[in-house]
Design a protein around this motif. Structure first.
Motif, PDB file in Angstrom:
ATOM      1  N   VAL A   1       0.843  -1.205   0.000  1.00 19.90           N
ATOM      2  CA  VAL A   1       0.000   0.000   0.000  1.00 19.90           C
ATOM      3  C   VAL A   1       0.873   1.248   0.000  1.00 19.90           C
ATOM      4  CG1 VAL A   1      -1.680   1.332   1.316  1.00 19.90           C
ATOM      5  CG2 VAL A   1      -1.960  -1.144   1.098  1.00 19.90           C
TER       6      VAL A   1
ATOM      7  N   ASP B   1      -5.917  -2.233  -1.272  1.00 21.07           N
ATOM      8  CA  ASP B   1      -6.290  -3.439  -2.017  1.00 21.07           C
ATOM      9  C   ASP B   1      -7.636  -3.284  -2.728  1.00 21.07           C
ATOM     10  OD1 ASP B   1      -3.999  -4.697  -1.341  1.00 21.07           O
ATOM     11  OD2 ASP B   1      -4.872  -6.061   0.134  1.00 21.07           O
ATOM     12  N   GLU B   2      -8.610  -2.694  -2.025  1.00 23.64           N
ATOM     13  CA  GLU B   2      -9.932  -2.572  -2.627  1.00 23.64           C
ATOM     14  C   GLU B   2      -9.870  -1.708  -3.885  1.00 23.64           C
ATOM     15  OE1 GLU B   2     -14.516  -1.486  -1.267  1.00 23.64           O
ATOM     16  OE2 GLU B   2     -12.863  -1.427   0.185  1.00 23.64           O
ATOM     17  N   GLU B   3      -9.147  -0.607  -3.835  1.00 24.50           N
ATOM     18  CA  GLU B   3      -8.999   0.264  -4.999  1.00 24.50           C
ATOM     19  C   GLU B   3      -8.233  -0.451  -6.111  1.00 24.50           C
ATOM     20  OE1 GLU B   3      -7.198   4.706  -6.104  1.00 24.50           O
ATOM     21  OE2 GLU B   3      -7.110   3.932  -4.028  1.00 24.50           O
ATOM     22  N   TRP B   4      -7.224  -1.230  -5.725  1.00 27.39           N
ATOM     23  CA  TRP B   4      -6.443  -1.971  -6.719  1.00 27.39           C
ATOM     24  C   TRP B   4      -7.318  -2.963  -7.480  1.00 27.39           C
ATOM     25  CZ3 TRP B   4      -5.096  -6.976  -7.900  1.00 27.39           C
ATOM     26  CH2 TRP B   4      -3.985  -7.146  -8.732  1.00 27.39           C
ATOM     27  N   TRP B   5      -8.179  -3.671  -6.737  1.00 27.71           N
ATOM     28  CA  TRP B   5      -9.042  -4.652  -7.390  1.00 27.71           C
ATOM     29  C   TRP B   5     -10.101  -3.987  -8.254  1.00 27.71           C
ATOM     30  CZ3 TRP B   5      -8.369  -9.524  -8.347  1.00 27.71           C
ATOM     31  CH2 TRP B   5      -7.470 -10.264  -7.555  1.00 27.71           C
TER      32      TRP B   5
ATOM     33  N   ILE C   1      -2.094   2.999  -3.187  1.00 28.53           N
ATOM     34  CA  ILE C   1      -3.512   2.622  -3.228  1.00 28.53           C
ATOM     35  C   ILE C   1      -3.733   1.373  -2.394  1.00 28.53           C
ATOM     36  CG2 ILE C   1      -3.886   3.642  -5.499  1.00 28.53           C
ATOM     37  CD1 ILE C   1      -3.738   0.848  -6.699  1.00 28.53           C
TER      38      ILE C   1
ATOM     39  N   ALA D   1      -9.616  -1.444 -10.033  1.00 29.15           N
ATOM     40  CA  ALA D   1      -8.935  -1.105 -11.286  1.00 29.15           C
ATOM     41  C   ALA D   1      -8.616  -2.347 -12.109  1.00 29.15           C
ATOM     42  CB  ALA D   1      -7.655  -0.319 -10.987  1.00 29.15           C
ATOM     43  N   ALA D   2      -8.193  -3.419 -11.439  1.00 30.56           N
ATOM     44  CA  ALA D   2      -7.777  -4.627 -12.154  1.00 30.56           C
ATOM     45  C   ALA D   2      -8.949  -5.501 -12.575  1.00 30.56           C
ATOM     46  CB  ALA D   2      -6.818  -5.431 -11.282  1.00 30.56           C
TER      47      ALA D   2
ATOM     48  N   THR E   1       2.621   1.597  -3.547  1.00 29.71           N
ATOM     49  CA  THR E   1       1.775   1.916  -4.694  1.00 29.71           C
ATOM     50  C   THR E   1       0.889   3.130  -4.460  1.00 29.71           C
ATOM     51  OG1 THR E   1       0.002   0.438  -3.937  1.00 29.71           O
ATOM     52  CG2 THR E   1       1.733  -0.507  -5.348  1.00 29.71           C
TER      53      THR E   1
END
Length: 256
Positions: free
Chosen positions: A186, A193-197, A191, A199-200, A189
């Motif tokens: 975190v 985990d929730e924001e990362w997912w 960001i 986006a991905a 990057t």
């Protein structure tokens, strides 16, 4: 982060230093420090850095406002300092465990695990140290004594008692390491985990055929909804600890 190894210096000197039975030759001017103050300063530095890579006798001396050579009056080497730091923070676990007055041994093991978890979260540098040769100081041995007291008389052999405590610590350290690595991701990057997912996820859905990976798709979606992330260290901690305790219960019952 580099991996350190505890008790790699002179074993006899390390034990004598930890128990305060050996005086080191005085070097440089006399200072009104104590060994505990030197150790506390080193722990504070390592806690602030969250690792041991930059810990040195020079930095500890600077924090205490003394010359580097004067520290060798109290601690003979950085290796001995690391042993003393570990023994010091183990004292916190002893205080957390208190006297073994738990209603059940299962509750006692959960207390052992929680004390270990809290120690790793407060002193994250501890996870950099391989303790196959543990510091043989008073706090470390008191901690071991309290932990063994939790499983004393429940139907395990002495070797199994030691193995159970080791198993709990291995589980806690493994999950704590994942938690620390997740926090580091975190910070690196910027960001969560929730924001990362978020986006991905759309990109993955565009290329993933659920028919080709039916189990991975179903289970991954269920875990993602439950954890709102790819992993949940707290859930892994509780789930794994419950399974460990159930396994120990089964061993005892089978033998009985």
């Amino acid at each position: 982060m580099a991996t350190e190894i505890s008790n790699v210096g002179d074993p006899a000197r390390s034990v004598a230093t930890l128990w305060g039975t050996r005086r080191l030759p005085r070097r440089g001017p006399r200072h009104s420090l104590t060994t505990a103050q030197v150790v506390d300063a080193a722990v504070e530095i390592a806690d602030g850095d969250q690792d041991l890579d930059r810990l040195s006798m020079r930095r500890v001396a600077q924090a205490l406002g003394v010359g580097t050579m004067s520290l060798y009056t109290y601690i003979a080497s950085r290796d001995d300092l690391l042993d003393a730091m570990l023994d010091s923070v183990h004292g916190e676990a002893v205080e957390r465990l208190g006297e073994p007055d738990h209603a059940t041994w299962q509750d006692g093991l959960r207390s052992v695990a929680r004390a270990g978890w809290d120690l790793h979260m407060r002193h994250r540098w501890v996870m950099q140290v391989f303790t196959g040769r543990p510091p043989l100081g008073p706090h470390s041995i008191a901690k071991y004594e309290r932990e063994l007291g939790v499983v004393e008389g429940i139907g395990l052999t002495d070797v199994e008692m030691d193995a159970v405590i080791t198993l709990v610590h291995d589980h806690v350290e493994g999950v704590a390491r994942r938690r620390v690595e997740a926090d580091r991701a975190v910070r690196r990057t910027g960001i969560g985990d929730e924001e990362w997912w978020r986006a991905a996820g759309p990109e993955l859905e565009a290329v993933l055929d659920p028919a080709a990976f039916p189990i991975a798709t179903r289970v991954g979606e269920a875990a993602g909804r439950a954890h709102r992330a790819g992993q949940n260290p707290e859930h892994a901690y509780e789930f794994g600890l419950d399974r460990l305790i159930q396994g120990i219960e089964a061993l005892i019952h089978r033998r009985a």
